[in-house]
Write a protein that holds these residues in place. Structure first.
Motif, PDB file in Angstrom:
ATOM      1  N   ARG A   4      46.074  26.692  50.064  1.00 48.95           N
ATOM      2  CA  ARG A   4      47.047  27.266  49.048  1.00 48.95           C
ATOM      3  C   ARG A   4      46.236  27.409  47.691  1.00 48.95           C
ATOM      4  NH1 ARG A   4      50.578  30.307  51.403  1.00 48.95           N
ATOM      5  NH2 ARG A   4      51.327  29.393  53.218  1.00 48.95           N
ATOM      6  N   ARG A   5      45.490  26.451  47.520  1.00 54.54           N
ATOM      7  CA  ARG A   5      44.612  26.388  46.208  1.00 54.54           C
ATOM      8  C   ARG A   5      43.662  27.621  46.151  1.00 54.54           C
ATOM      9  NH1 ARG A   5      41.976  20.930  45.125  1.00 54.54           N
ATOM     10  NH2 ARG A   5      41.247  21.993  43.223  1.00 54.54           N
ATOM     11  N   ARG A   6      43.366  28.145  47.317  1.00 50.90           N
ATOM     12  CA  ARG A   6      42.186  29.191  47.328  1.00 50.90           C
ATOM     13  C   ARG A   6      43.029  30.573  46.901  1.00 50.90           C
ATOM     14  NH1 ARG A   6      39.701  27.365  52.041  1.00 50.90           N
ATOM     15  NH2 ARG A   6      40.710  28.635  53.357  1.00 50.90           N
ATOM     16  N   LEU A   7      44.191  30.603  47.478  1.00 51.56           N
ATOM     17  CA  LEU A   7      45.248  31.592  47.131  1.00 51.56           C
ATOM     18  C   LEU A   7      45.547  31.680  45.719  1.00 51.56           C
ATOM     19  CD1 LEU A   7      47.987  31.684  49.858  1.00 51.56           C
ATOM     20  CD2 LEU A   7      45.871  33.159  49.665  1.00 51.56           C
ATOM     21  N   LEU A   8      45.586  30.579  44.940  1.00 48.89           N
ATOM     22  CA  LEU A   8      45.929  30.426  43.506  1.00 48.89           C
ATOM     23  C   LEU A   8      44.709  30.812  42.748  1.00 48.89           C
ATOM     24  CD1 LEU A   8      47.961  29.808  41.410  1.00 48.89           C
ATOM     25  CD2 LEU A   8      47.223  27.328  41.528  1.00 48.89           C
ATOM     26  N   ALA A   9      43.603  30.392  43.271  1.00 50.19           N
ATOM     27  CA  ALA A   9      42.275  30.637  42.588  1.00 50.19           C
ATOM     28  C   ALA A   9      42.106  32.176  42.410  1.00 50.19           C
ATOM     29  CB  ALA A   9      41.282  29.888  43.262  1.00 50.19           C
ATOM     30  N   ALA A  10      42.234  32.975  43.725  1.00 55.80           N
ATOM     31  CA  ALA A  10      42.026  34.225  43.784  1.00 55.80           C
ATOM     32  C   ALA A  10      42.932  34.899  42.717  1.00 55.80           C
ATOM     33  CB  ALA A  10      42.353  34.861  45.276  1.00 55.80           C
ATOM     34  N   ALA A  11      44.114  34.745  42.905  1.00 55.01           N
ATOM     35  CA  ALA A  11      45.057  35.296  41.801  1.00 55.01           C
ATOM     36  C   ALA A  11      44.733  35.148  40.401  1.00 55.01           C
ATOM     37  CB  ALA A  11      46.664  34.835  42.151  1.00 55.01           C
ATOM     38  N   VAL A  12      44.500  33.901  39.977  1.00 50.45           N
ATOM     39  CA  VAL A  12      44.052  33.497  38.941  1.00 50.45           C
ATOM     40  C   VAL A  12      42.919  34.285  38.243  1.00 50.45           C
ATOM     41  CG1 VAL A  12      43.559  31.742  37.170  1.00 50.45           C
ATOM     42  CG2 VAL A  12      45.265  31.386  38.775  1.00 50.45           C
ATOM     43  N   THR A  13      41.807  34.508  39.194  1.00 50.32           N
ATOM     44  CA  THR A  13      40.712  35.183  38.797  1.00 50.32           C
ATOM     45  C   THR A  13      40.982  36.511  38.361  1.00 50.32           C
ATOM     46  OG1 THR A  13      39.311  33.789  40.086  1.00 50.32           O
ATOM     47  CG2 THR A  13      38.446  35.887  39.714  1.00 50.32           C
ATOM     48  N   ALA A  14      41.881  37.416  39.479  1.00 48.92           N
ATOM     49  CA  ALA A  14      42.221  38.779  39.255  1.00 48.92           C
ATOM     50  C   ALA A  14      42.745  39.049  37.699  1.00 48.92           C
ATOM     51  CB  ALA A  14      42.892  39.194  40.188  1.00 48.92           C
ATOM     52  N   ALA A  15      43.952  38.030  37.519  1.00 43.77           N
ATOM     53  CA  ALA A  15      44.666  38.034  36.160  1.00 43.77           C
ATOM     54  C   ALA A  15      43.660  37.939  35.008  1.00 43.77           C
ATOM     55  CB  ALA A  15      45.755  36.865  36.334  1.00 43.77           C
ATOM     56  N   ALA A  16      42.793  36.828  35.185  1.00 45.60           N
ATOM     57  CA  ALA A  16      41.965  36.613  34.035  1.00 45.60           C
ATOM     58  C   ALA A  16      40.969  37.752  33.656  1.00 45.60           C
ATOM     59  CB  ALA A  16      41.019  35.506  34.319  1.00 45.60           C
ATOM     60  N   CYS A  17      40.610  38.715  34.570  1.00 45.48           N
ATOM     61  CA  CYS A  17      39.828  39.680  34.624  1.00 45.48           C
ATOM     62  C   CYS A  17      40.443  40.927  33.782  1.00 45.48           C
ATOM     63  CB  CYS A  17      39.456  40.619  35.645  1.00 45.48           C
ATOM     64  SG  CYS A  17      38.179  39.337  36.750  1.00 45.48           S
ATOM     65  N   ASP A 264      44.471  39.822  60.276  1.00 47.71           N
ATOM     66  CA  ASP A 264      45.346  38.982  60.827  1.00 47.71           C
ATOM     67  C   ASP A 264      44.844  37.313  60.843  1.00 47.71           C
ATOM     68  OD1 ASP A 264      47.295  37.947  62.643  1.00 47.71           O
ATOM     69  OD2 ASP A 264      46.922  39.266  64.311  1.00 47.71           O
ATOM     70  N   GLY A 265      45.783  36.489  60.291  1.00 48.25           N
ATOM     71  CA  GLY A 265      45.606  35.332  59.948  1.00 48.25           C
ATOM     72  C   GLY A 265      44.753  34.953  58.722  1.00 48.25           C
ATOM     73  N   SER A 266      44.141  36.086  57.569  1.00 47.43           N
ATOM     74  CA  SER A 266      43.865  35.610  56.744  1.00 47.43           C
ATOM     75  C   SER A 266      44.729  35.329  55.548  1.00 47.43           C
ATOM     76  CB  SER A 266      42.813  36.944  56.427  1.00 47.43           C
ATOM     77  OG  SER A 266      43.796  38.040  56.064  1.00 47.43           O
ATOM     78  N   GLU A 267      43.954  35.394  54.137  1.00 50.93           N
ATOM     79  CA  GLU A 267      44.910  35.254  53.094  1.00 50.93           C
ATOM     80  C   GLU A 267      45.478  36.467  52.987  1.00 50.93           C
ATOM     81  OE1 GLU A 267      40.951  33.463  51.503  1.00 50.93           O
ATOM     82  OE2 GLU A 267      41.469  34.701  53.076  1.00 50.93           O
ATOM     83  N   LEU A 268      45.295  37.601  53.207  1.00 50.20           N
ATOM     84  CA  LEU A 268      45.892  38.774  53.105  1.00 50.20           C
ATOM     85  C   LEU A 268      46.654  39.406  54.352  1.00 50.20           C
ATOM     86  CD1 LEU A 268      46.877  40.683  50.798  1.00 50.20           C
ATOM     87  CD2 LEU A 268      44.839  41.893  51.167  1.00 50.20           C
ATOM     88  N   MET A 308      57.058  44.213  48.743  1.00 47.80           N
ATOM     89  CA  MET A 308      56.232  43.325  48.240  1.00 47.80           C
ATOM     90  C   MET A 308      55.006  43.881  47.614  1.00 47.80           C
ATOM     91  SD  MET A 308      55.777  39.723  50.585  1.00 47.80           S
ATOM     92  CE  MET A 308      57.564  38.425  50.475  1.00 47.80           C
ATOM     93  N   CYS A 309      54.312  43.362  46.526  1.00 50.21           N
ATOM     94  CA  CYS A 309      53.167  43.603  46.138  1.00 50.21           C
ATOM     95  C   CYS A 309      52.112  42.336  46.805  1.00 50.21           C
ATOM     96  CB  CYS A 309      53.073  43.340  44.485  1.00 50.21           C
ATOM     97  SG  CYS A 309      54.363  44.460  43.847  1.00 50.21           S
ATOM     98  N   VAL A 310      50.856  42.571  46.099  1.00 48.33           N
ATOM     99  CA  VAL A 310      49.675  41.593  46.770  1.00 48.33           C
ATOM    100  C   VAL A 310      50.151  40.140  46.453  1.00 48.33           C
ATOM    101  CG1 VAL A 310      47.417  40.863  46.383  1.00 48.33           C
ATOM    102  CG2 VAL A 310      47.905  43.390  46.658  1.00 48.33           C
ATOM    103  N   GLY A 311      50.444  39.923  45.147  1.00 53.00           N
ATOM    104  CA  GLY A 311      50.605  38.575  44.794  1.00 53.00           C
ATOM    105  C   GLY A 311      51.902  37.686  45.833  1.00 53.00           C
ATOM    106  N   ASP A 312      52.899  38.679  45.951  1.00 55.17           N
ATOM    107  CA  ASP A 312      54.009  38.169  46.765  1.00 55.17           C
ATOM    108  C   ASP A 312      53.543  37.771  48.127  1.00 55.17           C
ATOM    109  OD1 ASP A 312      54.820  39.637  44.514  1.00 55.17           O
ATOM    110  OD2 ASP A 312      56.012  40.982  45.779  1.00 55.17           O
ATOM    111  N   ALA A 313      52.727  38.560  48.670  1.00 56.62           N
ATOM    112  CA  ALA A 313      52.195  38.605  50.208  1.00 56.62           C
ATOM    113  C   ALA A 313      51.275  37.645  50.223  1.00 56.62           C
ATOM    114  CB  ALA A 313      51.404  39.966  50.577  1.00 56.62           C
ATOM    115  N   LEU A 314      50.588  37.112  49.266  1.00 52.57           N
ATOM    116  CA  LEU A 314      49.420  35.901  49.208  1.00 52.57           C
ATOM    117  C   LEU A 314      50.123  34.996  49.286  1.00 52.57           C
ATOM    118  CD1 LEU A 314      46.906  37.062  46.297  1.00 52.57           C
ATOM    119  CD2 LEU A 314      46.469  37.187  48.950  1.00 52.57           C
ATOM    120  N   PHE A 315      51.501  34.655  48.669  1.00 50.24           N
ATOM    121  CA  PHE A 315      51.937  33.402  48.473  1.00 50.24           C
ATOM    122  C   PHE A 315      53.052  33.343  49.806  1.00 50.24           C
ATOM    123  CE2 PHE A 315      50.399  33.571  44.044  1.00 50.24           C
ATOM    124  CZ  PHE A 315      49.686  32.436  43.917  1.00 50.24           C
TER     125      PHE A 315
END
Length: 442
Positions: A4-17, A264-268, A308-315
């Motif tokens: 779950r922390r990896r998911l958050l990190a990915a989302a935060v990285t994209a937003a920071a860009c 299948d089974g990935s973060e996305l 859903m959007c990408v963020g919704d699907a990640l979480f």
């Protein structure tokens, strides 16, 4: 790092860009005909008319589009002024369809010779809810409320192109934004047509500096890379009036059988649901197969993911396994492998069976295990065998243990080189295929 922390990190990285701004939750619909997707009211502009024009690429309607990330400039707002678009295209069933998007006229001057060029940008995966559309992402780079999270991460590439004086037209694809149907996620024909018709629509925008004489380039990564790759293949037969100076296809999902298994089974993993929803939208004859194999949890997941959007699907669906969605515990990939109708449909979506028009730069991360590197590399091989003018670029980065980050990192690290290659083509500079080197390329 925990999942779950990896998911958050990915989302935060994209937003920071993006340095993006938040969009507060939109109030409930106040009119009976309003479309509300996960708390976001979709502007009435996105509702297609009952009757569509006869010609592909015809501009149906347009209106000014405020860019959230914009600054005052001597030659107009920086990086440019935007127009929201709706235009006619043709879907994979040969039927007319309304597609939305945006055209951005840059404030910067084009430094090359000849008329200002135009790039059609095909967005990467945004999701399947109408609120996820890339044109809305230009107005609201970060949409956040209690029900949805959408990041307009393509704004970065768009603004980099505008800074070079290149006009940009962005497609929302079939059914993403336009409220009359579900987005046909990764349907190569729908996407390829939408990209090519966006070019035609941009030429008709009032006040646009681009003309029929403007060099045209295509730019896309991930879902967008598949869309531009498909467009380059379909151009000769579908849009001979749109001559391509160059196409960038990054991390293209060329072989959906391989990609379906990988996600299948990935973060996305939620993208698996978007794919299935899109398949059923494109070919309703597949619905009895879905009905027979999906259990209640699977059917609920597909319905949930459809907005859903990408963020919704990640979480909401990060690391979900399709074995939990089926009646007999088989994976979706196993069901596809034993069902001729499904395999035939995915085979029809294969990119690489046609020679692309014009020079193409195909980039793929060697550690990408979300949109697998091997199938993207195979697309380069297939194109080379057909005599395509291919510049193959393997992006060598370490495997960081996250399929999402392995896929996302090449988007950022290679983007500058990709834009440089494309603007060289738009300026009329020649390129040389490196197909000869494929036997030694990773």
């Amino acid at each position: 790092m925990p999942a779950r922390r990896r998911l958050l990190a990915a989302a935060v990285t994209a937003a920071a860009c993006l340095g993006a701004q938040a969009l507060a939750s939109t109030a409930a619909a106040t009119a009976a005909d309003e479309v509300v997707s996960r708390g976001v009211t979709i502007p009435a502009f996105y509702d297609p008319p009952a009757d569509l024009p006869a010609a592909n690429g015809t501009l149906i309607r347009s209106e000014p589009l405020p860019l959230a990330l914009s600054l005052p400039g001597l030659d107009g707002p920086l990086p440019g002024s935007a127009t929201r678009l709706m235009y006619r295209s043709t879907d994979s069933n040969g039927r007319p369809v309304a597609v939305t998007g945006a055209y951005i006229e840059p404030s910067a001057r084009w430094q090359g010779d000849g008329p200002r060029p135009l790039v059609a940008l095909a967005p990467g995966t945004m999701g399947q809810g109408d609120q996820c559309a890339a044109s809305l992402g230009l107005e609201h780079p970060l949409t956040v409320n209690s029900q949805t999270v959408s990041i307009g991460y393509e704004d970065l590439a768009i603004f980099r192109l505008l800074a070079k004086g290149v006009a940009v037209v962005v497609t929302d694809y079939v059914g993403l934004g336009a409220t009359d149907r579900l987005h046909t996620y990764v349907n190569r024909v729908d996407e390829g047509h939408a990209v090519l018709d966006a070019v035609r629509a941009a030429r008709a925008v009032a006040g646009a500096s681009v003309t029929d004489a403007s060099p045209v380039g295509l730019f896309g990564y991930s879902q967008g890379g598949g869309a531009t790759a498909a467009a380059a293949e379909l151009q000769a037969s579908y849009a001979p009036d749109v001559t391509l100076a160059g196409t960038y296809a990054g991390a293209p999902p060329a072989n959906l059988t391989s990609v379906t298994k990988a996600i299948d089974g990935s973060e996305l993993a939620g993208a698996l649901g978007w794919s299935l929803n899109g398949f059923l939208q494109s070919d309703p004859s597949l619905k009895p197969i879905a009905e027979a194999h999906l259990n209640a949890a699977g059917k609920a997941a597909l319905a949930d993911l459809s907005t859903m959007c990408v963020g919704d699907a990640l979480f909401g669906y990060g690391y979900a396994k399709s074995t939990k969605w089926t009646t007999d515990g088989q994976s979706i990939s196993d069901i596809i492998a034993e069902t001729p109708a499904l395999q035939s449909f995915l085979d029809s979506q294969r990119i690489g069976t046609l020679k692309p028009s014009g020079p193409v730069r195909l980039a793929t991360g060697v550690s990408d295990n979300l949109v697998p590197h091997a199938q993207a590399r195979q697309l380069a091989v297939d194109w080379c065998r057909k005599g395509g003018d291919v510049t193959y670029k393997p992006v060598v980065l370490p495997n960081v243990g996250s399929a999402l980050l392995n896929h996302f990192a090449p988007l950022l690290t290679d983007q500058g080189d990709a834009i440089g290659w494309l603007t060289d083509r738009l300026a009329g500079r020649a390129t040389t295929s490196n197909c000869w080197s494929m036997p030694v390329q990773p």
